[in-house]
Write an enzyme that holds these catalytic residues in place. Structure first.
Site, PDB file in Angstrom:
ATOM      1  N   GLU A 128       0.940  -1.310   0.079  1.00  0.00           N
ATOM      2  CA  GLU A 128       0.122  -0.077   0.009  1.00  0.00           C
ATOM      3  C   GLU A 128       0.841   1.324   0.082  1.00  0.00           C
ATOM      4  O   GLU A 128       1.810   1.038   0.499  1.00  0.00           O
ATOM      5  CB  GLU A 128      -1.012   0.008   1.157  1.00  0.00           C
ATOM      6  CG  GLU A 128      -2.120  -0.857   1.015  1.00  0.00           C
ATOM      7  CD  GLU A 128      -3.195  -0.808   2.060  1.00  0.00           C
ATOM      8  OE1 GLU A 128      -2.849  -0.432   3.136  1.00  0.00           O
ATOM      9  OE2 GLU A 128      -4.185  -1.478   2.084  1.00  0.00           O
ATOM     10  N   CYS A 141       3.294   8.129   1.891  1.00  0.00           N
ATOM     11  CA  CYS A 141       3.828   7.001   2.763  1.00  0.00           C
ATOM     12  C   CYS A 141       4.135   5.827   1.808  1.00  0.00           C
ATOM     13  O   CYS A 141       3.271   5.400   1.102  1.00  0.00           O
ATOM     14  CB  CYS A 141       2.807   6.482   3.669  1.00  0.00           C
ATOM     15  SG  CYS A 141       3.175   5.395   4.755  1.00  0.00           S
ATOM     16  N   CYS A 148       6.587  -8.364   6.223  1.00  0.00           N
ATOM     17  CA  CYS A 148       7.691  -7.766   6.950  1.00  0.00           C
ATOM     18  C   CYS A 148       8.337  -9.047   7.725  1.00  0.00           C
ATOM     19  O   CYS A 148       7.607  -9.947   7.990  1.00  0.00           O
ATOM     20  CB  CYS A 148       7.175  -6.832   8.114  1.00  0.00           C
ATOM     21  SG  CYS A 148       8.420  -6.221   9.118  1.00  0.00           S
ATOM     22  N   CYS A 152       6.121  -7.789  15.032  1.00  0.00           N
ATOM     23  CA  CYS A 152       5.465  -7.005  16.077  1.00  0.00           C
ATOM     24  C   CYS A 152       4.093  -7.307  16.455  1.00  0.00           C
ATOM     25  O   CYS A 152       3.346  -7.584  15.701  1.00  0.00           O
ATOM     26  CB  CYS A 152       5.683  -5.423  15.947  1.00  0.00           C
ATOM     27  SG  CYS A 152       7.304  -4.937  15.580  1.00  0.00           S
ATOM     28  N   CYS A 155       0.916  -5.327  15.133  1.00  0.00           N
ATOM     29  CA  CYS A 155       0.998  -5.022  13.629  1.00  0.00           C
ATOM     30  C   CYS A 155       0.534  -6.131  12.768  1.00  0.00           C
ATOM     31  O   CYS A 155       1.037  -7.331  12.633  1.00  0.00           O
ATOM     32  CB  CYS A 155       2.474  -4.721  13.229  1.00  0.00           C
ATOM     33  SG  CYS A 155       2.729  -4.265  11.316  1.00  0.00           S
ATOM     34  N   GLY A 213       6.605  -3.169   5.658  1.00  0.00           N
ATOM     35  CA  GLY A 213       7.967  -3.645   5.895  1.00  0.00           C
ATOM     36  C   GLY A 213       9.096  -2.859   6.753  1.00  0.00           C
ATOM     37  O   GLY A 213       8.698  -1.680   7.220  1.00  0.00           O
ATOM     38  N   LEU A 268       9.379   3.393  19.077  1.00  0.00           N
ATOM     39  CA  LEU A 268       9.655   2.933  20.514  1.00  0.00           C
ATOM     40  C   LEU A 268       8.408   2.023  21.213  1.00  0.00           C
ATOM     41  O   LEU A 268       8.854   0.935  21.657  1.00  0.00           O
ATOM     42  CB  LEU A 268       9.981   4.236  21.092  1.00  0.00           C
ATOM     43  CG  LEU A 268      10.568   4.002  22.582  1.00  0.00           C
ATOM     44  CD1 LEU A 268      11.945   3.150  22.380  1.00  0.00           C
ATOM     45  CD2 LEU A 268      10.866   5.373  23.192  1.00  0.00           C
ATOM     46  N   ASN A 344      -4.275   0.872  15.560  1.00  0.00           N
ATOM     47  CA  ASN A 344      -5.508   0.684  14.489  1.00  0.00           C
ATOM     48  C   ASN A 344      -5.516  -0.862  14.495  1.00  0.00           C
ATOM     49  O   ASN A 344      -4.650  -1.615  14.029  1.00  0.00           O
ATOM     50  CB  ASN A 344      -4.971   0.961  13.309  1.00  0.00           C
ATOM     51  CG  ASN A 344      -5.669   0.926  12.000  1.00  0.00           C
ATOM     52  OD1 ASN A 344      -6.853   1.073  12.223  1.00  0.00           O
ATOM     53  ND2 ASN A 344      -5.220   0.981  10.930  1.00  0.00           N
ATOM     54  N   CYS A 387      -9.050   3.239  13.684  1.00  0.00           N
ATOM     55  CA  CYS A 387      -9.543   2.885  14.848  1.00  0.00           C
ATOM     56  C   CYS A 387     -10.845   3.658  15.021  1.00  0.00           C
ATOM     57  O   CYS A 387     -10.957   4.890  14.970  1.00  0.00           O
ATOM     58  CB  CYS A 387      -8.720   2.630  15.920  1.00  0.00           C
ATOM     59  SG  CYS A 387      -8.585   4.023  17.213  1.00  0.00           S
TER      60      CYS A 387
HETATM   61  N1  SAH Z   1       8.794  -1.389   9.995  1.00  0.00           N
HETATM   62  C1  SAH Z   1       8.788   0.018  10.259  1.00  0.00           C
HETATM   63  C2  SAH Z   1       8.031   0.758   9.290  1.00  0.00           C
HETATM   64  C3  SAH Z   1       6.631   0.531   9.077  1.00  0.00           C
HETATM   65  S1  SAH Z   1       5.493   0.510  10.246  1.00  0.00           S
HETATM   66  C4  SAH Z   1       8.540   0.339  11.742  1.00  0.00           C
HETATM   67  O1  SAH Z   1       8.037  -0.631  12.485  1.00  0.00           O
HETATM   68  O2  SAH Z   1       8.773   1.469  12.144  1.00  0.00           O
HETATM   69  C5  SAH Z   1       5.304   2.278  10.357  1.00  0.00           C
HETATM   70  C6  SAH Z   1       4.602   2.604  11.902  1.00  0.00           C
HETATM   71  O3  SAH Z   1       3.261   1.821  12.106  1.00  0.00           O
HETATM   72  C7  SAH Z   1       5.447   2.084  12.779  1.00  0.00           C
HETATM   73  O4  SAH Z   1       5.793   2.973  14.012  1.00  0.00           O
HETATM   74  C8  SAH Z   1       4.497   0.913  13.532  1.00  0.00           C
HETATM   75  O5  SAH Z   1       4.824   0.515  14.824  1.00  0.00           O
HETATM   76  C9  SAH Z   1       2.951   1.612  13.438  1.00  0.00           C
HETATM   77  N2  SAH Z   1       2.108   0.421  13.509  1.00  0.00           N
HETATM   78  C10 SAH Z   1       2.237  -0.796  13.225  1.00  0.00           C
HETATM   79  N3  SAH Z   1       0.800  -1.366  13.219  1.00  0.00           N
HETATM   80  C11 SAH Z   1       0.156  -0.639  13.585  1.00  0.00           C
HETATM   81  C12 SAH Z   1      -1.288  -0.499  14.052  1.00  0.00           C
HETATM   82  N4  SAH Z   1      -1.870  -1.724  13.895  1.00  0.00           N
HETATM   83  N5  SAH Z   1      -1.593   0.491  14.484  1.00  0.00           N
HETATM   84  C13 SAH Z   1      -1.009   1.854  14.872  1.00  0.00           C
HETATM   85  N6  SAH Z   1       0.171   1.805  14.182  1.00  0.00           N
HETATM   86  C14 SAH Z   1       0.976   0.807  13.940  1.00  0.00           C
HETATM   87 FE1  SF4 Z   2       7.474  -5.034  10.664  1.00  0.00          FE
HETATM   88 FE2  SF4 Z   2       7.192  -2.528  11.544  1.00  0.00          FE
HETATM   89 FE3  SF4 Z   2       5.147  -3.963  11.401  1.00  0.00          FE
HETATM   90 FE4  SF4 Z   2       7.097  -4.331  13.092  1.00  0.00          FE
HETATM   91  S1  SF4 Z   2       5.441  -2.665  13.174  1.00  0.00           S
HETATM   92  S2  SF4 Z   2       6.068  -6.085  11.697  1.00  0.00           S
HETATM   93  S3  SF4 Z   2       8.860  -3.514  11.959  1.00  0.00           S
HETATM   94  S4  SF4 Z   2       6.247  -3.291   9.615  1.00  0.00           S
END
Ligand code: SAH
Ligand code: SF4
Length: 412
Positions: A128, A141, A148, A152, A155, A213, A268, A344, A387
């Protein structure tokens, strides 16, 4: 191109931390020049017989057509001879990544689902890309991987089992595609007297690598792609206007500063290692103290060039006021901004978004500690399926209380 760019440690035994990207990129028979760096363009010209002494000039011409004018056919490249245009068309295309769907929000936010060559378990490779227009800028973006390699726990992208790295060209291709769809190319050369007053402002002025990613696990492609995006004779989005977000791949942070030079954002999400190990399992390998050291030492850091700390607001998990106070203590001394992101939710996710009142209280502590972020309203809510709390609660916010809420729905 293969996934050889993956850091060796990413495929080691610690597979609970990281998946291996299994899917390889199969280049099309007739490659597209879109996304090519200068060196690759010169090689392409060599293959169609352009003598070496002419290549530099031809590269510069094609560069202009590709990245300033957005030419979609070789015939449009009128400064090239007919023969050269014909030879190029025989061996190459100017194809963009394919748009599977395009959604346009009432506020102008646009979201594209992009289909890339290849498939995973019978499903196409898709990423996306979102464009967020604001009064003073337009932010795109973009994604660095299909899926990925990291996991996490909050995510959705992390739950995708198989992963493929995007090529540098596919990374650039997202910017090209956005400029196409927004008619954001420069139609004519600036006047020969050097005046640039007539040039209109570009719609895509900023890029954030916050889509799908982990960019630092696809380091070379991200670096090479962003160099093309930042080139002042081409797409011309300066490195000060490009932000790379990482979950904390410590050994690559300094390299990112030195070799890419973009602004840094760090996910973080927790102030203690125990919780961060759970939310961002990579923390077991690179704990908070090491991560913050890497941020402190990020090349070029200053009050004018701050690190952004991203912090996803998870109800009852990391959103207490004690967490907020610990957060500002933790990053003390680092030139920083804090980006609070409302969680989200996605089907099967085990967290909830913090209550809006709690986000306000949390943000007030951050704000009072001097970490004011530019105030921005969440965008594209109608198409981004953000959300539920965000949608109703954000309307109650006063401008002063609002922290930056980037549209983070790339992971939905
Ligand atoms: N992998 C990298 C960049 C992509 S994710 C990273 O983790 O930084 C971009 C941002 O979206 C990151 O800060 C991630 O923690 C956040 N993110 C991922 N899933 C999310 C969710 N379900 N709700 C809100 N933020 C989320
Ligand atoms: Fe990958 Fe970033 Fe999602 Fe963590 S938050 S799984 S590093 S895309």
């Amino acid at each position: 191109m293969t996934n050889a760019a993956l850091p060796a440690e990413a495929v080691g035994p610690a597979s609970f931390l990281e998946k291996r990207p299994l899917q390889l990129y199969a280049p099309p028979e007739k490659p597209s020049l879109v996304g090519f760096a200068r060196a690759k363009l010169a090689e392409a010209l060599a293959t169609v017989g352009v003598p070496e002494r002419q290549r530099r000039m031809r590269v510069q011409q094609i560069w202009h057509w590709l990245y300033v004018r957005g030419a979609q056919s070789f015939d449009a490249m009128t400064s090239l001879s007919k023969e050269l245009r014909g030879a190029l068309a025989q061996h190459f295309t100017l194809a963009r990544p394919e748009i599977a769907t395009e959604q346009v929000s009432v506020d102008g936010t646009r979201k594209w689902l992009i289909r890339l060559p290849g498939e995973i378990d019978g499903r196409p490779h898709e990423v996306e890309c979102v464009y967020i227009p604001e009064a003073d800028r337009g932010t795109l973006c973009i994604s660095s991987q299909v899926g990925c390699t990291l996991n996490c726990s909050f995510c959705h992208t992390g739950t995708q089992r198989l992963v493929r790295n995007l090529t540098a060209e596919e990374i650039v291709g997202q910017v090209v595609l956005a400029r196409d769809r927004l008619a954001d190319w420069i139609a004519t050369d600036p006047p020969s007297n050097g005046e640039v007053g007539g040039e209109r402002k570009r719609l895509v002025s900023n890029v954030v690598m916050m889509g799908m990613g982990e960019p630092l696990y696809n380091f070379e492609a991200v670096r090479d792609g962003l160099h093309v995006v930042a080139d002042g004779d081409g797409l011309s989005i300066s490195k000060r206007r490009i932000t790379l977000s990482t979950s904390g791949v410590v050994p690559y942070i300094a390299r990112a500063g030195e070799e890419i030079g973009a602004m840094l954002a760090v996910s973080l999400h927790a102030v203690g290692d125990e919780l961060r190990n759970e939310l961002v399992p990579l923390n077991r390998k690179y704990p908070i103290a090491e991560l913050l050291d890497a941020c402190r030492n990020y090349p070029g850091l200053s009050n004018a060039r701050r690190v952004t700390f991203e912090y996803v607001m998870l109800k009852g998990i990391n959103d207490s006021l004690a967490d907020a106070r610990a957060l500002v203590r933790l990053i003390k001394g680092i030139p920083a901004k804090i980006n609070l992101i409302p969680f989200n939710p996605w089907p099967g996710s085990k967290y909830e978004c913090s209550d809006w009142e709690q986000i306000e209280r949390f943000s007030e502590i951050v704000f009072d500690a001097g970490y004011a972020s530019p105030v921005r309203t969440p965008r594209g809510r109608d198409i981004l399926a953000a959300c539920g709390q965000l949608k109703s609660a954000s309307e109650k916010l006063s401008a002063r209380e609002r922290l930056t809420l980037r549209a983070m729905a790339m992971t939905d």
